[in-house]
Scaffold this motif. Sequence first.
Motif, mmCIF file in Angstrom:
data_model
loop_
_atom_site.group_PDB
_atom_site.id
_atom_site.type_symbol
_atom_site.label_atom_id
_atom_site.label_comp_id
_atom_site.label_asym_id
_atom_site.label_seq_id
_atom_site.Cartn_x
_atom_site.Cartn_y
_atom_site.Cartn_z
ATOM 1 N N LYS A 83 10.210 -4.518 -10.425
ATOM 2 C CA LYS A 83 9.604 -3.595 -9.452
ATOM 3 C C LYS A 83 8.289 -3.762 -8.924
ATOM 4 C CE LYS A 83 8.273 0.344 -12.199
ATOM 5 N NZ LYS A 83 8.404 1.750 -12.633
ATOM 6 N N VAL A 84 8.379 -3.594 -7.378
ATOM 7 C CA VAL A 84 7.132 -3.832 -6.700
ATOM 8 C C VAL A 84 6.611 -2.468 -6.429
ATOM 9 C CG1 VAL A 84 6.003 -4.855 -4.804
ATOM 10 C CG2 VAL A 84 7.789 -5.923 -6.044
ATOM 11 N N VAL A 85 5.326 -2.240 -6.963
ATOM 12 C CA VAL A 85 4.553 -1.045 -6.582
ATOM 13 C C VAL A 85 3.497 -0.736 -5.738
ATOM 14 C CG1 VAL A 85 5.694 0.189 -8.625
ATOM 15 C CG2 VAL A 85 3.608 -0.554 -8.655
ATOM 16 N N VAL A 89 8.496 2.729 -5.320
ATOM 17 C CA VAL A 89 8.827 1.560 -5.566
ATOM 18 C C VAL A 89 9.370 0.806 -4.230
ATOM 19 C CG1 VAL A 89 10.908 0.087 -6.482
ATOM 20 C CG2 VAL A 89 9.892 2.046 -7.818
ATOM 21 N N MET A 90 9.049 -0.137 -3.905
ATOM 22 C CA MET A 90 9.353 -1.023 -2.660
ATOM 23 C C MET A 90 10.744 -1.343 -2.879
ATOM 24 S SD MET A 90 7.469 -4.318 -1.081
ATOM 25 C CE MET A 90 7.913 -4.775 0.585
ATOM 26 N N PRO A 91 11.385 -1.133 -1.617
ATOM 27 C CA PRO A 91 12.909 -1.507 -1.872
ATOM 28 C C PRO A 91 13.204 -2.836 -1.888
ATOM 29 C CG PRO A 91 12.445 0.200 -0.189
ATOM 30 C CD PRO A 91 11.441 -0.256 -0.503
ATOM 31 N N THR A 108 0.757 -1.175 0.013
ATOM 32 C CA THR A 108 -0.046 -0.127 0.013
ATOM 33 C C THR A 108 0.990 1.296 0.049
ATOM 34 O OG1 THR A 108 -0.237 0.153 2.515
ATOM 35 C CG2 THR A 108 -1.855 -1.429 1.147
ATOM 36 N N TYR A 109 0.396 2.254 -0.534
ATOM 37 C CA TYR A 109 1.074 3.790 -0.697
ATOM 38 C C TYR A 109 1.513 4.215 0.255
ATOM 39 C CZ TYR A 109 2.471 8.119 -2.366
ATOM 40 O OH TYR A 109 3.126 9.285 -2.681
ATOM 41 N N THR A 123 6.277 -13.401 -6.190
ATOM 42 C CA THR A 123 5.735 -12.753 -7.520
ATOM 43 C C THR A 123 4.708 -11.664 -7.394
ATOM 44 O OG1 THR A 123 4.402 -14.798 -7.291
ATOM 45 C CG2 THR A 123 6.447 -15.104 -8.716
ATOM 46 N N ASN A 124 4.209 -11.035 -8.405
ATOM 47 C CA ASN A 124 3.213 -9.979 -8.130
ATOM 48 C C ASN A 124 1.946 -10.730 -8.614
ATOM 49 O OD1 ASN A 124 2.951 -10.136 -10.912
ATOM 50 N ND2 ASN A 124 3.673 -7.841 -11.170
ATOM 51 N N GLN A 125 0.679 -9.955 -8.614
ATOM 52 C CA GLN A 125 -0.466 -10.722 -8.987
ATOM 53 C C GLN A 125 -0.701 -11.115 -10.297
ATOM 54 O OE1 GLN A 125 0.193 -7.559 -7.835
ATOM 55 N NE2 GLN A 125 -0.677 -6.243 -9.455
ATOM 56 N N ASP A 126 0.140 -10.641 -11.153
ATOM 57 C CA ASP A 126 0.297 -11.180 -12.637
ATOM 58 C C ASP A 126 1.076 -12.275 -12.883
ATOM 59 O OD1 ASP A 126 -1.282 -8.921 -13.333
ATOM 60 O OD2 ASP A 126 0.324 -7.683 -13.263
ATOM 61 N N GLY A 127 1.744 -12.853 -11.827
ATOM 62 C CA GLY A 127 2.674 -14.124 -11.933
ATOM 63 C C GLY A 127 4.191 -13.616 -12.317
#
Length: 143
Positions: free
Chosen positions: A97-99, A55-57, A40-41, A125-129
């Motif tokens: 990157k993770v946002v 961007v999440m470190p 979350t932001y 992994t992100n929600q898109d795999g």
Amino acid sequence: MKLTTKEIMEIIPHRHPFLLIDTIEELVPGVKATGKKCVTYNEPHFAGHFPQEPVMPGVLIVEALAQTGAVAILSKPENKGKIAYFASINNAKFKNKVVPGDTLTLEVEIIKEKGPMGVGKAKATNQDGKVAVIAELTFAVGA
């Protein structure tokens, strides 16, 4: 076995703002764990990393993976009440990157254990795999 945030906090000592996993979706004590992290932001690191493009470190993604692995290893009855410490991070690769808005799936499989030492094979992994991070995490279980 699924765990809530409260149940996770009964296994590992991390607390807000440094508890970086929200739920455990799958757990086989001493073998593997799969966790979720909703990014979350309003997380404190986004204020400076980076204000114009949050961007999440990568180091925090690795920490989230380590916390997931700690749940796997510390959920063994003989490790109840102990702490898992980092011993090394090997072969870490940061691929995407993770946002804010991403939901990370954090997977850790314990691939080696000898005495208090062990190694976990980790992947976020992100929600898109899309793979964000892969690494081998070595840990030491201590009092």
